[in-house]
Design a protein around this motif. Sequence first.
Motif, PDB file in Angstrom:
ATOM      1  N   LYS A   1       0.797  -1.155   0.009  1.00  0.00           N
ATOM      2  CA  LYS A   1      -0.168   0.098   0.007  1.00  0.00           C
ATOM      3  C   LYS A   1       0.884   1.070  -0.004  1.00  0.00           C
ATOM      4  O   LYS A   1       0.643   2.305  -0.801  1.00  0.00           O
ATOM      5  CB  LYS A   1      -0.898  -0.087   1.212  1.00  0.00           C
ATOM      6  CG  LYS A   1      -2.019   1.090   1.302  1.00  0.00           C
ATOM      7  CD  LYS A   1      -2.771   1.290   0.117  1.00  0.00           C
ATOM      8  CE  LYS A   1      -3.911   2.263   0.322  1.00  0.00           C
ATOM      9  NZ  LYS A   1      -4.874   2.287  -0.813  1.00  0.00           N
TER      10      LYS A   1
ATOM     11  N   ARG B   1       3.645   1.353  -1.260  1.00  0.00           N
ATOM     12  CA  ARG B   1       4.448   1.549  -2.521  1.00  0.00           C
ATOM     13  C   ARG B   1       3.624   2.301  -3.465  1.00  0.00           C
ATOM     14  O   ARG B   1       3.746   3.233  -4.324  1.00  0.00           O
ATOM     15  CB  ARG B   1       5.101   0.362  -3.127  1.00  0.00           C
ATOM     16  CG  ARG B   1       6.063  -0.283  -2.382  1.00  0.00           C
ATOM     17  CD  ARG B   1       6.378  -1.728  -3.051  1.00  0.00           C
ATOM     18  NE  ARG B   1       7.619  -2.342  -2.340  1.00  0.00           N
ATOM     19  CZ  ARG B   1       7.765  -3.497  -2.521  1.00  0.00           C
ATOM     20  NH1 ARG B   1       6.802  -4.545  -2.797  1.00  0.00           N
ATOM     21  NH2 ARG B   1       8.950  -4.216  -1.645  1.00  0.00           N
ATOM     22  N   GLU B   2       2.216   1.874  -3.435  1.00  0.00           N
ATOM     23  CA  GLU B   2       1.064   2.301  -4.314  1.00  0.00           C
ATOM     24  C   GLU B   2       0.721   3.817  -4.217  1.00  0.00           C
ATOM     25  O   GLU B   2       0.805   4.672  -4.905  1.00  0.00           O
ATOM     26  CB  GLU B   2      -0.099   1.496  -3.873  1.00  0.00           C
ATOM     27  CG  GLU B   2      -1.309   2.054  -4.737  1.00  0.00           C
ATOM     28  CD  GLU B   2      -2.682   1.327  -4.481  1.00  0.00           C
ATOM     29  OE1 GLU B   2      -3.674   2.028  -4.505  1.00  0.00           O
ATOM     30  OE2 GLU B   2      -2.519   0.280  -3.969  1.00  0.00           O
ATOM     31  N   MET B   3       1.044   4.123  -2.806  1.00  0.00           N
ATOM     32  CA  MET B   3       0.880   5.456  -2.537  1.00  0.00           C
ATOM     33  C   MET B   3       1.979   6.405  -2.696  1.00  0.00           C
ATOM     34  O   MET B   3       1.875   7.522  -3.232  1.00  0.00           O
ATOM     35  CB  MET B   3       0.486   5.761  -1.009  1.00  0.00           C
ATOM     36  CG  MET B   3      -1.069   5.138  -0.497  1.00  0.00           C
ATOM     37  SD  MET B   3      -1.071   5.019   1.214  1.00  0.00           S
ATOM     38  CE  MET B   3      -1.396   6.808   1.815  1.00  0.00           C
TER      39      MET B   3
ATOM     40  N   ALA C   1       4.087   5.845  -5.262  1.00  0.00           N
ATOM     41  CA  ALA C   1       3.990   5.874  -6.807  1.00  0.00           C
ATOM     42  C   ALA C   1       2.862   7.092  -7.141  1.00  0.00           C
ATOM     43  O   ALA C   1       2.980   7.746  -8.195  1.00  0.00           O
ATOM     44  CB  ALA C   1       3.382   4.612  -7.320  1.00  0.00           C
ATOM     45  N   ARG C   2       2.236   7.739  -6.241  1.00  0.00           N
ATOM     46  CA  ARG C   2       1.140   8.555  -6.654  1.00  0.00           C
ATOM     47  C   ARG C   2       1.448  10.083  -6.080  1.00  0.00           C
ATOM     48  O   ARG C   2       1.046  10.846  -6.166  1.00  0.00           O
ATOM     49  CB  ARG C   2      -0.290   8.529  -6.059  1.00  0.00           C
ATOM     50  CG  ARG C   2      -0.989   7.245  -6.711  1.00  0.00           C
ATOM     51  CD  ARG C   2      -2.431   7.093  -6.550  1.00  0.00           C
ATOM     52  NE  ARG C   2      -2.879   7.268  -5.032  1.00  0.00           N
ATOM     53  CZ  ARG C   2      -2.921   6.369  -4.357  1.00  0.00           C
ATOM     54  NH1 ARG C   2      -2.985   4.826  -4.852  1.00  0.00           N
ATOM     55  NH2 ARG C   2      -3.199   6.355  -3.004  1.00  0.00           N
ATOM     56  N   GLY C   3       2.941   9.896  -5.395  1.00  0.00           N
ATOM     57  CA  GLY C   3       3.423  11.205  -4.823  1.00  0.00           C
ATOM     58  C   GLY C   3       3.083  11.391  -3.418  1.00  0.00           C
ATOM     59  O   GLY C   3       3.328  12.605  -3.122  1.00  0.00           O
ATOM     60  N   ASP C   4       2.497  10.508  -2.708  1.00  0.00           N
ATOM     61  CA  ASP C   4       2.235  10.858  -1.180  1.00  0.00           C
ATOM     62  C   ASP C   4       3.277  11.030  -0.365  1.00  0.00           C
ATOM     63  O   ASP C   4       4.378   9.743  -0.258  1.00  0.00           O
ATOM     64  CB  ASP C   4       1.332   9.772  -0.861  1.00  0.00           C
ATOM     65  CG  ASP C   4       0.815   9.899   0.693  1.00  0.00           C
ATOM     66  OD1 ASP C   4       1.585  10.164   1.446  1.00  0.00           O
ATOM     67  OD2 ASP C   4      -0.394   9.616   0.818  1.00  0.00           O
TER      68      ASP C   4
ATOM     69  N   GLN D   1      12.933  11.574  -3.827  1.00  0.00           N
ATOM     70  CA  GLN D   1      11.605  11.829  -4.148  1.00  0.00           C
ATOM     71  C   GLN D   1      10.743  12.673  -3.084  1.00  0.00           C
ATOM     72  O   GLN D   1      10.175  13.876  -3.367  1.00  0.00           O
ATOM     73  CB  GLN D   1      10.678  10.868  -4.664  1.00  0.00           C
ATOM     74  CG  GLN D   1       9.375  11.120  -5.432  1.00  0.00           C
ATOM     75  CD  GLN D   1       8.725   9.760  -5.652  1.00  0.00           C
ATOM     76  OE1 GLN D   1       9.403   8.808  -5.866  1.00  0.00           O
ATOM     77  NE2 GLN D   1       7.361  10.142  -6.175  1.00  0.00           N
TER      78      GLN D   1
ATOM     79  N   SER E   1       9.660  16.706  -3.036  1.00  0.00           N
ATOM     80  CA  SER E   1       8.383  17.235  -3.086  1.00  0.00           C
ATOM     81  C   SER E   1       8.134  18.135  -2.038  1.00  0.00           C
ATOM     82  O   SER E   1       6.907  18.559  -1.919  1.00  0.00           O
ATOM     83  CB  SER E   1       7.443  15.839  -2.876  1.00  0.00           C
ATOM     84  OG  SER E   1       7.702  15.083  -4.123  1.00  0.00           O
TER      85      SER E   1
END
Length: 220
Positions: A92, A94-96, A98-101, A141, A145
Amino acid sequence: MRFTYRAIALASALFAAGWWWLTPSPPTAMQPAPGAGTAGTVADGSPRALPFTGTADAVHSAAQQRIELREQRMAQGGYGTPQEYFYLPLAKLREMGARGDIYALLQLGQQYWDEPDTIASQHGLDNGVPAARQAEAYFTQAVMSGATQPALTLASKLSASDPVESYAWATFAEKLQLQGAPELVAQLRARLTERELEAAMASSDKKYAEFTSNATPSPN
């Protein structure tokens, strides 16, 4: 008279035989089958081995210890995330990420750097890339950001494996006026040659230009 006595005796004998036949016998205790033991024992009478029930508790305890230690290290580094992020599954995060969280990126960076063995054994490394490199990428990253504080963590973590990049991050942190950056810059500078210093400054300038062009306000 003799016949009468004989008849009476015969009747008495038949009555006694019938009474014996009708009287129920006491129940016979069932014997265990050969090789069988009683509950809680094996055939030889020794205690039966029961399944170990503490495994789940031990796993939970180890996971909780990792979370608490991670939280302490992040606090020492001057950054953190909401509490629920510490309990999210790696997939989860990793998924978040990848969306820039940013919070997910911080969690991923810290876990990949400090818990590589756990990640490798439970989840596997992404495409076989070393955990330290993945941690560096996640932290980079996050910094770009807007979560600036991990720049010092990058400078510190890379000091042994990549002193040029370590100095680049330290001078980047100094440009952002992060506390402790000037001292780290002075410490690292003494270890580099002039050529390495030039390369480090070029990398630092590039990072700063990228940061100022796309950074958002830090959540920390």
